[in-house]
Design a protein around this motif. Structure first.
Motif, PDB file in Angstrom:
ATOM      1  N   ALA A 110     -41.259  47.954  24.368  1.00  0.00           N
ATOM      2  CA  ALA A 110     -42.035  49.184  24.146  1.00  0.00           C
ATOM      3  C   ALA A 110     -41.365  50.393  24.793  1.00  0.00           C
ATOM      4  O   ALA A 110     -42.021  51.235  25.407  1.00  0.00           O
ATOM      5  N   GLY A 111     -40.041  50.466  24.695  1.00  0.00           N
ATOM      6  CA  GLY A 111     -39.290  51.598  25.216  1.00  0.00           C
ATOM      7  C   GLY A 111     -38.996  51.552  26.705  1.00  0.00           C
ATOM      8  O   GLY A 111     -38.287  52.413  27.220  1.00  0.00           O
ATOM      9  N   GLU A 112     -39.522  50.550  27.407  1.00  0.00           N
ATOM     10  CA  GLU A 112     -39.280  50.405  28.847  1.00  0.00           C
ATOM     11  C   GLU A 112     -38.141  49.426  29.076  1.00  0.00           C
ATOM     12  O   GLU A 112     -38.155  48.308  28.558  1.00  0.00           O
ATOM     13  N   VAL A 113     -37.138  49.831  29.858  1.00  0.00           N
ATOM     14  CA  VAL A 113     -36.025  48.948  30.190  1.00  0.00           C
ATOM     15  C   VAL A 113     -36.511  47.946  31.236  1.00  0.00           C
ATOM     16  O   VAL A 113     -36.926  48.320  32.332  1.00  0.00           O
ATOM     17  N   LEU A 114     -36.470  46.651  30.877  1.00  0.00           N
ATOM     18  CA  LEU A 114     -36.899  45.598  31.803  1.00  0.00           C
ATOM     19  C   LEU A 114     -35.732  45.059  32.621  1.00  0.00           C
ATOM     20  O   LEU A 114     -35.915  44.624  33.747  1.00  0.00           O
ATOM     21  N   GLY A 115     -34.566  45.031  32.004  1.00  0.00           N
ATOM     22  CA  GLY A 115     -33.401  44.505  32.692  1.00  0.00           C
ATOM     23  C   GLY A 115     -32.139  45.089  32.096  1.00  0.00           C
ATOM     24  O   GLY A 115     -32.086  45.353  30.890  1.00  0.00           O
ATOM     25  N   ASP A 154     -41.898  41.107  22.306  1.00  0.00           N
ATOM     26  CA  ASP A 154     -41.071  41.671  21.247  1.00  0.00           C
ATOM     27  C   ASP A 154     -40.061  42.575  21.943  1.00  0.00           C
ATOM     28  O   ASP A 154     -40.401  43.678  22.371  1.00  0.00           O
ATOM     29  N   MET A 155     -38.846  42.090  22.101  1.00  0.00           N
ATOM     30  CA  MET A 155     -37.829  42.791  22.880  1.00  0.00           C
ATOM     31  C   MET A 155     -36.772  43.403  21.975  1.00  0.00           C
ATOM     32  O   MET A 155     -36.487  42.890  20.901  1.00  0.00           O
ATOM     33  N   GLN A 156     -36.195  44.480  22.451  1.00  0.00           N
ATOM     34  CA  GLN A 156     -35.030  45.072  21.817  1.00  0.00           C
ATOM     35  C   GLN A 156     -33.878  44.880  22.791  1.00  0.00           C
ATOM     36  O   GLN A 156     -33.958  45.314  23.948  1.00  0.00           O
ATOM     37  N   VAL A 157     -32.831  44.233  22.305  1.00  0.00           N
ATOM     38  CA  VAL A 157     -31.680  43.935  23.145  1.00  0.00           C
ATOM     39  C   VAL A 157     -30.521  44.803  22.685  1.00  0.00           C
ATOM     40  O   VAL A 157     -30.170  44.806  21.509  1.00  0.00           O
ATOM     41  N   GLN A 166     -35.219  33.190  23.938  1.00  0.00           N
ATOM     42  CA  GLN A 166     -35.179  33.330  22.486  1.00  0.00           C
ATOM     43  C   GLN A 166     -35.427  31.967  21.850  1.00  0.00           C
ATOM     44  O   GLN A 166     -34.504  31.191  21.630  1.00  0.00           O
ATOM     45  N   PHE A 167     -36.692  31.698  21.533  1.00  0.00           N
ATOM     46  CA  PHE A 167     -37.055  30.386  21.004  1.00  0.00           C
ATOM     47  C   PHE A 167     -36.411  30.115  19.655  1.00  0.00           C
ATOM     48  O   PHE A 167     -36.246  28.969  19.257  1.00  0.00           O
TER      49      PHE A 167
END
Length: 145
Positions: free
Chosen positions: A16-21, A128-131, A78-79
């Motif tokens: 959601a636009g927040e960088v987690l890592g 739901d991640m964006q890499v 990533q299942f």
């Protein structure tokens, strides 16, 4: 366990636009957990990730590990890596671990990685991640335990 290892110049994962890592030079690793996987498989995978020689030495040969170059490790669950794609045109997921088992084992892998290496970053299990990545080479390997 299955892991798609990518040597990167930099990578980050957002929700959601927040960088987690985020990491600079290092390895982006997409991790898929299968029903039979256990902590021993996670330990074996981590050993391989930290010691797999995919970085160039002074002569340009892949002879250095993540530890050798003090690179970052970005782990992303990533299942879909565990999907059965042998027949038909739609993947089957009966070969992937149940969510509770997958999350517990991914969390274990992440915790062990943080104990043994720095820096280590990750995404969020089940999100739901964006890499984003800059693949270096490209150098990509599929590892299985």
């Amino acid at each position: 366990m299955k892991a798609l290892l990518q040597r990167v110049r930099g990578a980050r994962v957002e929700v959601a636009g927040e960088v987690l890592g985020a990491i600079e030079q290092g390895l982006l690793v997409l991790v898929g957990v299968q029903p039979q996987d256990d902590q021993a498989a996670a330990d074996k995978l981590l050993h391989k990730l930290l010691n797999f020689r995919v970085f160039a030495d002074a002569e340009g040969k892949m002879n250095l590990s993540l530890r050798d170059v003090a690179g970052g490790l970005l782990l992303v669950s990533q299942f879909t890596l565990a999907a059965d794609t042998r027949s038909g045109l739609r993947p089957g997921f009966s070969t992937a671990a149940a969510p509770a088992h997958g999350e517990a084992l991914f969390d274990y892998l992440l915790q062990r990685a943080q104990q043994q290496h720095n820096p280590v970053a990750s995404g969020r299990f089940g999100a739901d991640m964006q890499v984003h990545l800059v693949n270096d080479g490209p150098v990509t390997f599929l590892l299985e335990t």
